[in-house]
Design a protein around this motif. Structure first.
Motif, PDB file in Angstrom:
ATOM      1  N   TYR A 179     -30.272  53.607  41.315  1.00 24.59           N
ATOM      2  CA  TYR A 179     -29.747  52.283  40.966  1.00 24.59           C
ATOM      3  C   TYR A 179     -30.657  51.481  40.032  1.00 24.59           C
TER       4      TYR A 179
ATOM      5  N   LEU B 251     -22.551  53.398  36.077  1.00 28.91           N
ATOM      6  CA  LEU B 251     -22.600  52.594  37.298  1.00 28.91           C
ATOM      7  C   LEU B 251     -21.394  52.862  38.202  1.00 28.91           C
TER       8      LEU B 251
ATOM      9  N   SER C 207     -29.027  50.184  36.570  1.00 29.90           N
ATOM     10  CA  SER C 207     -28.567  48.792  36.564  1.00 29.90           C
ATOM     11  C   SER C 207     -29.261  47.957  35.492  1.00 29.90           C
TER      12      SER C 207
END
Length: 481
Positions: free
Chosen positions: A232, A216, A236
């Motif tokens: 993402y 990340l 995530s």
């Protein structure tokens, strides 16, 4: 010369046992002569001592016992000799007459032969008594030697058996120690394994989280907006943890409770061993060889008082409805329960109490009572709780009790009731001879009246006991001078 001849004749016609002239003379096979009663008595004594019949003079033995018949010729000679007025006297013991000693004129004189005859009889009697005492003492010595052997054998066996039992106890304790050690180690291994397993999973999760955090962080530095937005969602997303957010740790005691439990067990064993050792030691000191015959039971109150014993009651044994007073010599029944602490020796279902003192040897005590009271003796290991038959004095084989009330006396042992008769009195006397196995109860007033007597064998030290039934009942161990 004629006198000398007569004296020689009297010697030949005298019995070598009684040294007197022959009475009912008999001649035995060896040719020696005796009074019939003298030789019979001599042979009877030999029979008692398991000896062969023999001649007292020449010691010749006879098998079988000769048949005795009166020698009529000797009897006639003895009668003829008696007519001369002379008594049997050996030649070397001839006595001097008054004419031979002018210096003893007027004195009373006794012929030496006659005196010798009397003393000889006394001598034989004394010898028989001495020989009898010798035999009795030799028998006693033999019995004492057997007693020594029995004592040594019994002591050796007691030591051997005690060592075996204590060794078994030691082995049992060692085994329990080993069992505790093994259980602790096993539980230790199990718990450590669980903790390490959880620790490894948490470390794996930490490594995964660190890797995700690095990805990340790298994504956060991406300048291309489209690439950021594309990557993402996948970066995530976090996998859900299989463990709670926090670990609850118990207080750092772990196996300390085991130590406490073992310590409690140790304390209990020490208490038991301490109590039982007192009992064992008391039993050992009770071993006493009775080297003299048992003494007779006392007859008068003064004789009983020689064995008087001060007795106090043990508060740890008293039922909660019993109030002790007067320095634990008196007990009173109370409807309201007393605030006694818990104790394993306390009687729970029955209103009883035992003495502190054990009763050994010979002892006597008196109880002043009112209402209805059981006066008892009991072994210490009588039950304190459970079935009434196991606890109540007189309803089992561990106790003996005499019931006193205004109507009657009754004796109880092992559930057997015996009705008694006797004068009513507010004082009861109890006499115990533990070794002789005698237990006697007396009604005591101006005189002592025997109510009941037990003859048995007591196998343990005894304790005095009392049992009350309802409000107002009292019993008091009297101070005896």
């Amino acid at each position: 010369m004629a006198q000398r001849g007569n004296q020689q004749d009297s010697k030949r016609l005298s019995c070598s046992l009684c040294l007197d002239l022959l009475k009912d003379p008999v001649t035995i096979p060896c040719g020696h002569n005796y009074c019939m009663n003298c030789i019979k008595g001599f042979w009877d004594e030999e029979e008692k001592n398991k000896k062969i019949h023999s001649c007292h003079h020449c010691r010749k033995a006879f098998i079988p016992k000769p048949v005795l018949e009166k020698n009529t010729m000797l009897a006639a000679l003895v009668e003829q000799l008696k007519k001369t007025g002379l008594q049997a006297a050996p030649a070397d013991h001839c006595y001097a007459g008054p004419e031979d000693v002018d210096e003893h004129k007027g004195h009373e004189t006794v012929p030496a032969a006659a005196e010798r005859t009397e003393k000889q009889k006394e001598l034989e009697v004394r010898r028989l008594n001495i020989q009898q005492r010798i035999q009795e003492r030799e028998k006693d010595v033999k019995l004492l030697q057997q007693e020594v052997e029995a004592i040594n054998g019994s002591a050796d066996k007691a030591v051997e058996d005690s060592e075996k039992m204590f060794t078994e106890l030691i082995r049992l304790i060692q085994k329990r120690s080993s069992d505790v050690k093994q259980q602790v180690r096993s539980q230790q291994e199990t718990e450590v394994s669980r903790v390490k397993e959880l620790q490894e999973k948490l470390e794996q999760e930490i490594a995964e989280l660190k890797r995700k955090d690095g990805e990340l962080e790298q994504l956060s530095h991406t300048e291309d907006h489209n690439q950021f937005l594309h990557n993402y969602p996948s970066l995530s997303a976090l996998s859900e943890s299989t463990h709670s957010s926090s670990i609850n740790i118990h207080p750092l005691r772990y196996f300390e409770d085991v130590t406490a439990a073992v310590s409690e067990t140790r304390d209990k064993l020490q208490d038991i061993l301490r109590e039982e050792w007192t009992n064992i030691s008391r039993v050992v000191t009770m071993v006493d060889v009775l080297l003299s015959p048992p003494q007779p039971e006392p007859k008068t109150r003064d004789e009983f008082l020689k064995y008087s014993r001060a007795i106090t009651l043990d508060p740890n044994t008293a039922n909660t409805h019993l109030l002790l007073s007067e320095r634990n010599r008196k007990v009173t029944f109370k409807e309201q329960q007393q605030s006694y602490s818990d104790h394993p020796d306390r009687f729970l279902p029955c209103w009883q109490v035992l003495s502190k003192e054990s009763l050994t040897r010979r002892c006597y005590w008196e109880v002043k009572w009112k209402g209805k009271v059981y006066v008892a003796v009991s072994y210490k290991n009588i039950s304190r709780a459970g079935r009434l038959n196991d606890c109540v004095f007189g309803l089992n084989y561990k106790s003996w009790a005499l019931s006193c009330d205004s109507k009657s006396y009754k004796f109880f042992y092992n559930k057997v009731q015996t009705e008694l008769s006797g004068p009513e009195a507010s004082t009861l006397g109890v006499y115990l001879d533990n070794r002789a196995g005698i237990l006697s109860f007396y009604s005591v007033s101006e005189t002592m009246t025997l109510l009941h007597r037990v003859q048995t064998t007591f196998t343990q030290p005894l304790y005095a006991g009392l049992m009350l039934f309802e409000r107002g009942d009292t019993a008091d161990f009297i101070k005896l001078k």
